[in-house]
Design an enzyme around this catalytic site. Sequence first.
Site, PDB file in Angstrom:
ATOM      1  N   ASP A 287       0.864  -1.100  -0.114  1.00 39.34           N
ATOM      2  CA  ASP A 287       0.138  -0.169  -0.182  1.00 39.34           C
ATOM      3  C   ASP A 287       0.884   1.215  -0.093  1.00 39.34           C
ATOM      4  OD1 ASP A 287      -2.028   1.614   0.609  1.00 39.34           O
ATOM      5  OD2 ASP A 287      -2.361   0.803   2.377  1.00 39.34           O
TER       6      ASP A 287
ATOM      7  N   LYS B 252      -0.817  -1.091  -4.682  1.00 40.28           N
ATOM      8  CA  LYS B 252      -1.556   0.309  -4.819  1.00 40.28           C
ATOM      9  C   LYS B 252      -0.551   1.435  -5.364  1.00 40.28           C
ATOM     10  CE  LYS B 252      -4.923  -0.594  -1.465  1.00 40.28           C
ATOM     11  NZ  LYS B 252      -5.569  -0.264  -0.101  1.00 40.28           N
TER      12      LYS B 252
ATOM     13  N   PHE C 136      -9.922   0.236  -0.209  1.00 39.25           N
ATOM     14  CA  PHE C 136      -9.691  -0.767   0.665  1.00 39.25           C
ATOM     15  C   PHE C 136     -10.121  -2.088   0.057  1.00 39.25           C
ATOM     16  CE2 PHE C 136     -10.872  -3.113   4.433  1.00 39.25           C
ATOM     17  CZ  PHE C 136      -9.683  -3.078   5.209  1.00 39.25           C
TER      18      PHE C 136
HETATM   19  P1  5GP Z   1       1.899  -0.591   3.818  1.00 43.59           P
HETATM   20  O1  5GP Z   1       2.817  -0.457   4.693  1.00 43.59           O
HETATM   21  O2  5GP Z   1       2.423  -0.878   2.275  1.00 43.59           O
HETATM   22  O3  5GP Z   1       1.115   0.666   3.867  1.00 43.59           O
HETATM   23  O4  5GP Z   1       0.705  -1.578   4.255  1.00 43.59           O
HETATM   24  C1  5GP Z   1       1.132  -2.925   4.084  1.00 43.59           C
HETATM   25  C2  5GP Z   1       0.061  -3.664   4.996  1.00 43.59           C
HETATM   26  O5  5GP Z   1      -1.135  -2.901   5.304  1.00 43.59           O
HETATM   27  C3  5GP Z   1      -0.463  -4.833   4.232  1.00 43.59           C
HETATM   28  O6  5GP Z   1       0.428  -5.870   4.293  1.00 43.59           O
HETATM   29  C4  5GP Z   1      -1.869  -5.064   4.830  1.00 43.59           C
HETATM   30  O7  5GP Z   1      -1.730  -5.931   5.784  1.00 43.59           O
HETATM   31  C5  5GP Z   1      -2.276  -3.761   5.057  1.00 43.59           C
HETATM   32  N1  5GP Z   1      -3.159  -3.123   3.993  1.00 43.59           N
HETATM   33  C6  5GP Z   1      -2.933  -2.209   3.160  1.00 43.59           C
HETATM   34  N2  5GP Z   1      -3.799  -1.889   2.299  1.00 43.59           N
HETATM   35  C7  5GP Z   1      -4.853  -2.717   2.650  1.00 43.59           C
HETATM   36  C8  5GP Z   1      -6.287  -3.139   2.178  1.00 43.59           C
HETATM   37  O8  5GP Z   1      -6.654  -2.350   1.183  1.00 43.59           O
HETATM   38  N3  5GP Z   1      -6.941  -4.059   2.693  1.00 43.59           N
HETATM   39  C9  5GP Z   1      -6.524  -4.657   3.808  1.00 43.59           C
HETATM   40  N4  5GP Z   1      -7.226  -5.392   4.346  1.00 43.59           N
HETATM   41  N5  5GP Z   1      -5.171  -4.407   4.373  1.00 43.59           N
HETATM   42  C10 5GP Z   1      -4.513  -3.701   3.789  1.00 43.59           C
END
Ligand code: 5GP
Length: 176
Positions: free
Chosen positions: A104, A132, A153
Amino acid sequence: MQKVKDKYFKTLIPAVDIQAKVTEIANLLNTDYADKNPLLIGVLNGSFIFLSDLFKCMKIDCEVTFMRVSSYESLRSTGKVTQIIGLKEDISNRHVLIVEDIVDTGQTLVNVKEQLAKLKPASLKVVTLLNKPEAMLKPLPLDYVGFKIKNDFVIGYGLDYDGLGRNLPDICVLAD
Ligand code: 5GP
């Protein structure tokens, strides 16, 4: 339309398309990592279904383990990344593949990569089912990406909404 807890979700990526993509990624890994005995490290909890399906399609010698980080709560990323937990394997001189459900903002991955790099693997690459691109805080090399999606999400296929929805076979997006 699928109700999970207090929200409605609709299918974004059907299970059949996910399976085709998983096979495609596994085939790339089978070629790129032939004779390298890679260690696939799943980032819990979200990656467990993806990694399990991916692993079943691997035709080369390879090993699997899991680790945990905590950086995400409910509907939005907190940005706070803690240390990695639960990795018992010696990864020095191993070809390591970090397996993520979704990248994300990329914060989690930056942190995980930094910490794993200190353990001196022979190589360190990233496999993520979802990405994303619009949400990423800075450019980060993602070596194997399943699907690029919009900054919405999603749940299902291992991804949760407050612990629920991981068991949905499709990837589903919040319906407005
Ligand atoms: P980042 O550190 O890249 O922002 O987030 C990574 C973690 O956030 C992912 O491994 C996941 O657990 C959670 N995450 C990010 N986006 C989403 C989403 O759209 N849905 C869900 N369920 N978890 C997300």
